[in-house]
Design an enzyme around this catalytic site. Structure first.
Site, PDB file in Angstrom:
ATOM      1  N   GLY A  11      51.929  42.023  32.113  1.00  0.00           N
ATOM      2  CA  GLY A  11      51.563  41.441  30.772  1.00  0.00           C
ATOM      3  C   GLY A  11      51.149  39.862  31.041  1.00  0.00           C
ATOM      4  O   GLY A  11      51.165  39.067  29.642  1.00  0.00           O
ATOM      5  N   SER A  12      50.394  39.383  32.108  1.00  0.00           N
ATOM      6  CA  SER A  12      50.366  38.026  31.819  1.00  0.00           C
ATOM      7  C   SER A  12      49.048  37.731  31.129  1.00  0.00           C
ATOM      8  O   SER A  12      48.917  36.621  30.499  1.00  0.00           O
ATOM      9  CB  SER A  12      49.925  37.337  33.397  1.00  0.00           C
ATOM     10  OG  SER A  12      48.806  37.778  33.829  1.00  0.00           O
ATOM     11  N   MET A  90      46.203  50.886  32.225  1.00  0.00           N
ATOM     12  CA  MET A  90      45.794  51.475  33.560  1.00  0.00           C
ATOM     13  C   MET A  90      45.643  52.937  33.337  1.00  0.00           C
ATOM     14  O   MET A  90      45.746  53.762  34.409  1.00  0.00           O
ATOM     15  CB  MET A  90      46.807  51.372  34.601  1.00  0.00           C
ATOM     16  CG  MET A  90      47.472  49.893  35.036  1.00  0.00           C
ATOM     17  SD  MET A  90      45.968  48.788  35.488  1.00  0.00           S
ATOM     18  CE  MET A  90      45.885  49.377  37.046  1.00  0.00           C
ATOM     19  N   ARG A  91      45.061  53.046  32.005  1.00  0.00           N
ATOM     20  CA  ARG A  91      44.314  54.584  32.008  1.00  0.00           C
ATOM     21  C   ARG A  91      43.164  54.690  31.242  1.00  0.00           C
ATOM     22  O   ARG A  91      42.782  53.606  30.629  1.00  0.00           O
ATOM     23  CB  ARG A  91      45.417  55.149  31.072  1.00  0.00           C
ATOM     24  CG  ARG A  91      46.809  55.327  31.480  1.00  0.00           C
ATOM     25  CD  ARG A  91      47.888  55.863  30.486  1.00  0.00           C
ATOM     26  NE  ARG A  91      48.947  56.653  31.285  1.00  0.00           N
ATOM     27  CZ  ARG A  91      48.839  57.874  31.825  1.00  0.00           C
ATOM     28  NH1 ARG A  91      47.833  58.688  31.306  1.00  0.00           N
ATOM     29  NH2 ARG A  91      49.745  58.236  32.561  1.00  0.00           N
ATOM     30  N   HIS A 109      38.558  42.877  33.308  1.00  0.00           N
ATOM     31  CA  HIS A 109      38.605  43.549  34.839  1.00  0.00           C
ATOM     32  C   HIS A 109      38.339  42.369  35.438  1.00  0.00           C
ATOM     33  O   HIS A 109      37.464  41.439  35.514  1.00  0.00           O
ATOM     34  CB  HIS A 109      37.261  44.519  35.004  1.00  0.00           C
ATOM     35  CG  HIS A 109      37.011  45.289  36.218  1.00  0.00           C
ATOM     36  ND1 HIS A 109      37.860  46.163  36.510  1.00  0.00           N
ATOM     37  CD2 HIS A 109      36.266  45.015  37.171  1.00  0.00           C
ATOM     38  CE1 HIS A 109      37.863  46.724  37.561  1.00  0.00           C
ATOM     39  NE2 HIS A 109      36.610  46.105  38.134  1.00  0.00           N
ATOM     40  N   LEU A 144      34.169  54.376  32.836  1.00  0.00           N
ATOM     41  CA  LEU A 144      34.969  53.538  33.484  1.00  0.00           C
ATOM     42  C   LEU A 144      34.346  52.115  33.924  1.00  0.00           C
ATOM     43  O   LEU A 144      33.386  51.999  34.437  1.00  0.00           O
ATOM     44  CB  LEU A 144      35.587  53.831  34.735  1.00  0.00           C
ATOM     45  CG  LEU A 144      36.740  53.057  35.321  1.00  0.00           C
ATOM     46  CD1 LEU A 144      37.935  52.706  34.671  1.00  0.00           C
ATOM     47  CD2 LEU A 144      36.940  53.430  36.779  1.00  0.00           C
TER      48      LEU A 144
HETATM   49  C1  GRF Z   1      44.375  42.150  35.517  1.00  0.00           C
HETATM   50  O1  GRF Z   1      43.954  41.578  36.617  1.00  0.00           O
HETATM   51  C2  GRF Z   1      43.192  42.617  34.624  1.00  0.00           C
HETATM   52  O2  GRF Z   1      42.103  42.065  34.809  1.00  0.00           O
HETATM   53  C3  GRF Z   1      43.484  44.144  35.298  1.00  0.00           C
HETATM   54  O3  GRF Z   1      44.848  44.320  35.175  1.00  0.00           O
HETATM   55  C4  GRF Z   1      45.377  43.105  35.619  1.00  0.00           C
HETATM   56  C5  GRF Z   1      46.449  43.011  34.613  1.00  0.00           C
HETATM   57  O4  GRF Z   1      47.394  41.997  34.715  1.00  0.00           O
HETATM   58  N1  GRF Z   1      42.586  45.019  34.226  1.00  0.00           N
HETATM   59  P1  GRF Z   1      48.512  41.517  33.681  1.00  0.00           P
HETATM   60  O5  GRF Z   1      49.266  42.789  33.501  1.00  0.00           O
HETATM   61  O6  GRF Z   1      47.700  40.757  32.539  1.00  0.00           O
HETATM   62  O7  GRF Z   1      49.373  40.377  34.328  1.00  0.00           O
END
Ligand code: GRF
Length: 201
Positions: A11-12, A90-91, A109, A144
């Site tokens: 969640g950063s 992630m889906r 991405h 995708l």
């Molecule tokens: C990030 O690198 C984003 O580009 C990718 O997944 C990662 C998620 O990181 N889709 P976070 O959960 O926001 O820290």
């Protein structure tokens, strides 16, 4: 602009969005809901600390993807939502969900699309041997990591990079780029012509 954020883990990117809203670096954007498919996701803990509405729709508790995505739609439709923001979700969202969600969907991405879609984009870049990678914010379509590109930032690849070091360098840029793009959308400066995104000056 009211946003709903989908995230699966750390969640950063979500945290950066919230910090930028709090500091005034991102204006006219309000988070209506954070949704995670994983009960243990840090993003839910962070949302709770911040008093931001959050919910887990645990994908493992549904018999089919259709049932799961119906539950997602119910949650999104309960709150005001002008934009769905995928931040480490992630889906892959299915056709029914995309047809019925009722607002545009954006994603971030960690590569310069169309290079290196899918998982482990940073490792894919290292394996290929590119000298520049980066990050991309794009609208989501049914393929995708494929929809119209809103903005990209290049990031150099160093000879001694591994997946962690390159990911960390790209992540710094992700945290800034998502806010820039959300501001452009909130300010109604973004339009799509064919598959090309035009930004009003
Ligand atoms: C990030 O690198 C984003 O580009 C990718 O997944 C990662 C998620 O990181 N889709 P976070 O959960 O926001 O820290």
């Amino acid at each position: 602009m009211k946003i709903v954020v989908f995230a699966s883990g750390r969640g950063s990117n979500f945290k950066a969005i919230v910090e930028n809203i709090e500091s005034g670096a991102l204006t006219n954007v309000e988070v209506s809901l954070v949704l995670s498919d994983k009960p243990e996701a840090n993003v839910l803990t962070y949302a709770a600390e911040k008093g931001i509405p959050h919910v887990c729709v645990d994908s493992k508790t549904f018999a089919t993807k259709d049932d799961y995505e119906k539950a997602l739609l119910e949650e999104v439709h309960k709150v005001p939502c002008n934009l769905l923001v995928l931040a480490g979700y992630m889906r892959i969202l299915g056709e029914d969900f995309m047809t019925n969600v009722g607002c545009p969907v954006v994603n971030i991405h960690p590569s310069l699309l169309p290079s290196f879609p899918g998982l482990h984009a940073q490792q894919q870049a290292l394996d290929y041997g590119v000298k520049v990678s980066g990050c991309t914010v794009h609208f989501v379509d049914l393929e995708l990591d494929h929809g119209p590109i809103i903005a990209q930032v290049p990031v150099p690849v160093m000879d001694d990079d591994d997946e962690d070091s390159l990911s960390a360098r790209i992540l710094v840029q992700e945290h800034q780029l998502y806010t820039v793009c959300l501001q452009l959308i909130a300010d109604k400066k973004v339009s799509i012509v064919d598959r090309c995104v035009k930004i009003k000056k």
